[in-house]
Each structure stands twice: as structure tokens, then as C-alpha cells.
Motif scaffolding. Structure first.
Motif, PDB file in Angstrom:
ATOM      1  N   PHE A 252      -1.271  -4.869  -0.257  1.00  0.00           N
ATOM      2  CA  PHE A 252      -1.549  -4.101  -1.586  1.00  0.00           C
ATOM      3  C   PHE A 252      -1.470  -2.849  -1.746  1.00  0.00           C
ATOM      4  N   ASN A 253      -1.427  -2.151  -0.454  1.00  0.00           N
ATOM      5  CA  ASN A 253      -1.169  -0.816  -0.325  1.00  0.00           C
ATOM      6  C   ASN A 253       0.180  -0.478  -0.962  1.00  0.00           C
ATOM      7  N   LEU A 254       1.481  -1.262  -0.705  1.00  0.00           N
ATOM      8  CA  LEU A 254       2.650  -1.239  -1.494  1.00  0.00           C
ATOM      9  C   LEU A 254       2.492  -1.311  -3.215  1.00  0.00           C
ATOM     10  N   PHE A 255       1.672  -2.306  -3.669  1.00  0.00           N
ATOM     11  CA  PHE A 255       1.335  -2.079  -5.044  1.00  0.00           C
ATOM     12  C   PHE A 255       0.722  -0.787  -5.485  1.00  0.00           C
ATOM     13  N   TYR A 256      -0.179  -0.174  -4.663  1.00  0.00           N
ATOM     14  CA  TYR A 256      -0.850   1.097  -4.986  1.00  0.00           C
ATOM     15  C   TYR A 256       0.351   2.212  -5.010  1.00  0.00           C
ATOM     16  N   LEU A 257       1.345   2.073  -4.353  1.00  0.00           N
ATOM     17  CA  LEU A 257       2.334   3.140  -4.414  1.00  0.00           C
ATOM     18  C   LEU A 257       3.310   3.059  -5.892  1.00  0.00           C
ATOM     19  N   VAL A 258       3.363   1.644  -6.390  1.00  0.00           N
ATOM     20  CA  VAL A 258       3.722   1.500  -7.721  1.00  0.00           C
ATOM     21  C   VAL A 258       2.795   2.283  -9.018  1.00  0.00           C
ATOM     22  N   TYR A 259       1.452   1.837  -8.413  1.00  0.00           N
ATOM     23  CA  TYR A 259       0.437   2.324  -9.287  1.00  0.00           C
ATOM     24  C   TYR A 259       0.473   4.228  -9.578  1.00  0.00           C
ATOM     25  N   ILE A 260       0.903   4.699  -8.540  1.00  0.00           N
ATOM     26  CA  ILE A 260       0.761   6.233  -8.429  1.00  0.00           C
ATOM     27  C   ILE A 260       2.188   6.851  -8.596  1.00  0.00           C
ATOM     28  N   HIS A 261       3.210   5.940  -9.095  1.00  0.00           N
ATOM     29  CA  HIS A 261       4.590   6.244  -9.333  1.00  0.00           C
ATOM     30  C   HIS A 261       5.290   6.584  -8.157  1.00  0.00           C
ATOM     31  N   GLN A 262       5.280   5.976  -7.037  1.00  0.00           N
ATOM     32  CA  GLN A 262       5.747   6.348  -5.984  1.00  0.00           C
ATOM     33  C   GLN A 262       6.554   4.991  -5.453  1.00  0.00           C
ATOM     34  N   ALA A 263       7.170   4.358  -6.169  1.00  0.00           N
ATOM     35  CA  ALA A 263       7.655   2.916  -5.996  1.00  0.00           C
ATOM     36  C   ALA A 263       8.884   2.658  -5.058  1.00  0.00           C
ATOM     37  N   LYS A 264       9.649   4.108  -4.854  1.00  0.00           N
ATOM     38  CA  LYS A 264      10.746   4.296  -4.049  1.00  0.00           C
ATOM     39  C   LYS A 264      10.338   3.994  -2.599  1.00  0.00           C
ATOM     40  N   ARG A 265       8.844   4.353  -2.214  1.00  0.00           N
ATOM     41  CA  ARG A 265       8.597   4.287  -0.893  1.00  0.00           C
ATOM     42  C   ARG A 265       8.577   2.712  -0.291  1.00  0.00           C
ATOM     43  N   ILE A 266       8.399   1.835  -1.432  1.00  0.00           N
ATOM     44  CA  ILE A 266       8.272   0.370  -0.964  1.00  0.00           C
ATOM     45  C   ILE A 266       9.521  -0.118  -0.361  1.00  0.00           C
ATOM     46  N   LEU A 267      10.541   0.455  -0.440  1.00  0.00           N
ATOM     47  CA  LEU A 267      11.980   0.178   0.107  1.00  0.00           C
ATOM     48  C   LEU A 267      11.962   0.411   1.776  1.00  0.00           C
ATOM     49  N   LYS A 268      10.992   1.441   1.971  1.00  0.00           N
ATOM     50  CA  LYS A 268      11.011   1.990   3.255  1.00  0.00           C
ATOM     51  C   LYS A 268       9.888   1.059   4.274  1.00  0.00           C
ATOM     52  N   SER A 269       9.245   0.157   3.615  1.00  0.00           N
ATOM     53  CA  SER A 269       8.402  -0.862   4.223  1.00  0.00           C
ATOM     54  C   SER A 269       9.268  -1.725   5.208  1.00  0.00           C
ATOM     55  N   GLU A 270       9.014  -1.581   6.361  1.00  0.00           N
ATOM     56  CA  GLU A 270       9.697  -2.519   7.536  1.00  0.00           C
ATOM     57  C   GLU A 270       9.142  -3.781   7.225  1.00  0.00           C
ATOM     58  N   GLU A 271       7.709  -3.802   7.110  1.00  0.00           N
ATOM     59  CA  GLU A 271       7.113  -5.063   7.202  1.00  0.00           C
ATOM     60  C   GLU A 271       7.681  -6.032   6.068  1.00  0.00           C
ATOM     61  N   LEU A 272       7.795  -5.311   4.814  1.00  0.00           N
ATOM     62  CA  LEU A 272       8.151  -6.006   3.742  1.00  0.00           C
ATOM     63  C   LEU A 272       9.500  -6.685   3.830  1.00  0.00           C
ATOM     64  N   ARG A 273      10.391  -5.908   4.709  1.00  0.00           N
ATOM     65  CA  ARG A 273      11.853  -6.319   4.731  1.00  0.00           C
ATOM     66  C   ARG A 273      11.726  -7.745   5.682  1.00  0.00           C
TER      67      ARG A 273
END
Length: 483
Positions: A252-273
Motif C-alpha cells: 500500500f505504500n506504492l499506492f500512497y506514491l500515487v496519492y502524493i503524485h509520485q507514481a513514477k517511483r512505483i516503477l523502481k519497486s524491485e518487489e513489485l516487478r
């Protein structure tokens, strides 16, 4: 040990639980159910409120507490909540046995989805609602819910969040802990409502849409019909649930990045990949395996995608009897049971982050063995991993394996073969629900003795809290004033 603060917190938790029982009470009134159902919820709510109020009146000499108290509060809260939540089922005689009712609600709040009910459809609307609503509350965490609505949260409450949130590490989204809890629940509730609306628009009755949305959000898996999701026979419903289960298995921390308009940082998530790659590979391998056994191509991908999403998210919904699939496919599903979702999600299992860290630690050890004088650094999510975190992950794995082996030995007393014993523990300790063998998708846990049901109830709670809080609760030194 600050026992006064423990009693105070438990009292507040029970009062919150008493308030939540008003929701199924309202459902009972709306559907004009018998006075027995109404009295069951009303009476239990009042008793829980009185006990909670009495405990919360404890005079506090100090509000600060540490990890020992935090773990104890979390463990006792989950046990007490399962205990009091079971009472309405017993009073209404819809689950006459208290042990069965306790198992059902422990399964509900831990979002396991394992059931002792032979016929779900005979339950009243209010009981079905309460059963599935437990998924929603337990998914994000009972104590996280309390922190989100209580007016004040002490800085030391981080020990509660650490004990209840899943994954090897915990980080606050914002400086105030209560604000972090509210943000998490806002995101959680928003996605749940989107799932509900999508299911309703797909043609499901509104009441069933609510319950399935609860189960999807909490990755719990309690169904409304005896055949879980299969009776709907709707590709649209299955895709909504599949996508929903995957979403709620993401940190859910990744969704928070969308919430604060930093969605690009999601692509850097190694765990998500890694998480998405595991899903894709599992679906592909199972589909190919099913097609080779005369399964239709479209049905193979449809059933494998839904089942993989359900198992890796530890939700437990089913559309196919995967215990009849080829052994290769069953083994992949068993592996997915252990992998689970991402850290910081509502899913169970070991978590992708731990699996990824274990792989990196193992690979680093191989490099170190080949070149002993070489310093091998371990990077994860763009930062260097220190030895403390690596040791924590390895220690968790060792304790997990010990608990798993002991549980399999205990369960083997009442199971006919190794597959059933192994999958029973895998399904409960990883909070999945259905397993293989005698606990497959077409079976349930009703045939176990009362002792095994109580044992599995605590295994489910232990799995949801990631083992250590429950161990600390029963450790002799925990209750000493001084170590």
C-alpha cells in the motif's frame, strides 16, 4: 511490563468491536430477521462494551510502552476479538459449537477463509455480513483500524504497527502514526468501494457484491455461495476479482506514491516487478500444463489466472477444483502459498520481499564462498541492506520452518496422508484457506476434532501476525517485571 496500558488498550479495542457489531445488527433489522439474531448481536455488543469499558477505566501511571507490550497487545487483541465475535453465532445457534464459531471468526479476522461450515447458504444475512466484514477489518489490521479512529496515538504505538503490519520492515508514510493509519485505510476503503461498484455493475446482487468486496479487499475468501465463485460462471466477475486480489496484494505504500503524485517511483519497486513476474510465469506454466491434459485453451488461461491470483494473494476464492489438476500445477500452487503477496499488503505468506532478500542473501553467500576475500554488498529497492536486516530475515525463516514442521506433526494425527497434513498447515499458517487433499476447494475443516480446530485457530492468528507476537505472548519472560 506495563500491564495497565495493556488492559487500557484492550478495553478500547473491545469497545470498538462492540460498535462494529451494530453493523450486522442493522443488517438483521433491514432483512427483518428473527429476534434471536437481533438479540444475539445486541446482547453480545452490550456485554463486549461493558467489559471493554471496565478495562479501559484502568488508571494509567504511564502511557509509554515498548516492543514487548506492543506485541502482547496485538496478540491478545486478535484472540479476544475472535472470541467475542464468535458469540453471536453460538447464541443464534447458526454455529452451535463455540469452538467451531471461534475457528470461523479467527479465520475471518486473519483473512484466512478456512471454514467449518458445510452449508454457507443457510446462514442469515446478518451472519454472512459479520463473517465477511471480519475480512475487511482484519485485512488492514484490527489495531491499525483502532489507531486510525482513536483521537490520539502515542509515538510508542509504532510497536503496535510493527507487530501487525506484514513484511520484514515497517515505515511510516508520514510523521504522525495516526495519520499513517488513516491514509492506509482511506486507500484501502477506496479500492474496496471500487471493487464493490464493479461487481454490482457486473450483475451481482448488491448484498453479494458487498460481501465479495470485503473478501477481496481483505484477501480473505469467505464466499456467499457453497461453490465459492464458480456458481456465478461469469468471466467478468472472475476478472474483477482476479485484478482486485492482485491489487490488494501490492504494498500500500506504492499506492500512497500515487496519492502524493509520485507514481513514477512505483516503477523502481524491485518487489513489485518480482511479484508480477511470479504471477505471469505461474499462469503461463499452469496453463501449458492444463492444455496438455485436454483442457481448453481459453479455460486453461481463465482458470489458471484466477487460481494463481487467488492463491498468491492468499484469498482462497475458487472457480476450479485445482486439487484435481496435474501434480505439476498443484506443486506450483503450493509454492505460491508460501510466496504470498507483497509486504505492506493485506495478503499472507512469507511475502515476496522476504523471498527476494533470501535469494539475494543466498547469491551473495555463493559469491563470498567463491572469493572469500571479496566484500559482497546486498542491494534491495535501491538501498544497501545491512547485516541486521539480513539476520532478521534468516531468523524469521528458521522460526517459520520450525513452527511449520511442528504444526504438520500435530495435524498428521488426524489426516490420512502427507499432502493433506502439509497443505492444511500451509493453508492456515499462510492465511490462504483452501488447500489440497482433505482441505481442498470442495472440502472444509469441519471434520477435524475440537483440539485441532483450536490449534489451527492459533496457527492462523500466528500466521497473520507473522509468528513473533504470538511467541512473545506465551514466552515466560514476557510477563516478568524485569528480564
Amino acid at each position: 511490563m506495563n500491564t495497565q496500558f495493556i488492559r487500557y488498550t484492550l478495553g478500547n479495542i473491545l469497545m470498538i468491536l462492540a460498535g462494529l457489531m451494530l453493523l450486522p445488527l442493522i443488517v438483521s433489522v433491514i432483512y427483518q430477521e428473527s429476534w434471536v439474531n437481533i438479540a444475539s448481536f445486541l446482547g453480545t455488543s452490550l456485554v463486549t462494551l461493558v467489559i471493554g469499558f471496565a478495562l479501559s477505566r484502568t488508571k494509567l501511571h504511564r502511557r509509554t510502552f515498548y516492543a514487548r507490550e506492543g506485541f502482547t497487545i496485538v496478540s491478545l487483541s486478535w484472540i479476544l476479538i475472535s472470541f467475542f465475535s464468535a458469540i453471536p453465532f453460538v447464541l443464534s445457534q447458526q454455529i452451535p459449537s463455540f469452538i467451531d464459531a471461534f475457528f470461523e471468526m479467527a479465520s475471518g479476522f486473519t483473512t484466512t477463509g478456512a471454514s467449518i461450515l458445510l452449508d454457507v447458504e443457510v446462514l442469515s444475512h446478518s451472519m454472512l455480513f459479520w463473517r465477511s466484514f471480519s475480512h475487511f477489518v482484519g485485512g488492514m489490521g484490527v489495531l491499525v483500524f483502532a489507531l486510525a479512529i482513536l483521537p490520539k496515538a502515542e509515538s510508542s504505538s509504532v510497536h503496535i504497527m510493527k507487530a501487525e503490519m506484514t513484511g520484514p520492515t515497517f515505515g511510516k508514510l508520514v510523521s504522525r502514526l495516526s495519520s499513517t493509519a488513516r491514509i492506509l485505510y482511506f486507500i484501502y476503503f477506496t479500492f474496496m468501494m471500487i471493487t464493490l461498484v464493479c461487481l454490482y455493475l457486473a450483475g451481482l446482487p448488491f448484498f453479494e457484491s458487498i460481501l465479495l468486496a470485503f473478501g477481496t479487499a481483505g484477501t480473505g475468501g469467505f464466499g456467499v455461495l457453497n461453490g465459492s465463485i464458480a456458481p456465478y460462471d461469469s468471466f467478468t466477475v472472475e476478472m474483477i476479482l482476479s485484478i482486485g486480489m492482485i491489487i490488494f496484494s501490492i504494498n500500500f505504500n506504492l499506492f500512497y506514491l500515487v496519492y502524493i503524485h509520485q507514481a513514477k517511483r512505483i516503477l523502481k519497486s524491485e518487489e513489485l516487478r518480482w511479484f508480477l513476474a511470479i504471477i505471469a510465469i505461474a499462469v503461463l506454466l499452469i496453463s501449458i500444463n492444463l492444455i496438455s491434459t485436454s483442457y481448453g485453451v481459453s479455460n486453461a488461461f481463465r482458470d489458471s489466472f484466477f487460481t494463481v491470483a487467488s492463491i498468491i494473494s492468499t484469498t482462497g476464492y475458487s472457480t476450479a477444483l485445482f486439487d484435481h489438476w496435474p501434480l505439476f500445477s498443484q506443486l506450483i500452487l503450493i509454492l505460491l502459498m508460501f510466496v504470498g503477496g507483497m509486504a505492506g499488503s493485506t495478503a499472507g505468506g512469507l511475502k515476496v520481499s522476504r523471498i527476494l532478500l533470501l535469494v539475494k542473501i543466498g547469491w551473495a553467500e555463493i559469491k563470498q564462498t567463491i572469493r572469500p576475500n571479496r566484500v559482497v554488498a546486498i542491494d534491495y529497492e535501491g538501498r544497501r541492506i545491512d547485516s541486521k536486516l539480513a539476520n532478521t530475515v534468516l531468523s524469521y525463516l528458521v522460526v517459520y520452518i520450525i513452527i511449520f514442521i511442528v504444526a504438520v506433526l500435530v495435524i498428521s494425527l488426524e489426516t490420512p496422508n502427507l499432502l493433506s497434513s502439509f497443505s492444511t498447515v500451509a493453508a492456515t499458517l499462510n492465511n490462504i484457506g483452501p488447500g489440497l487433499g482433505i482441505v481442498g476447494p470442495s472440502q472444509n475443516f469441519a471434520h477435524f476434532s475440537p483440539f485441532i480446530k483450536i490449534f489451527l485457530s492459533f496457527i492462523m492468528i500466528m500466521g497473520r501476525l507473522e509468528i513473533f507476537p504470538m511467541i512473545i505472548l506465551f514466552a515466560p519472560n514476557t510477563w516478568l517485571k524485569r528480564y
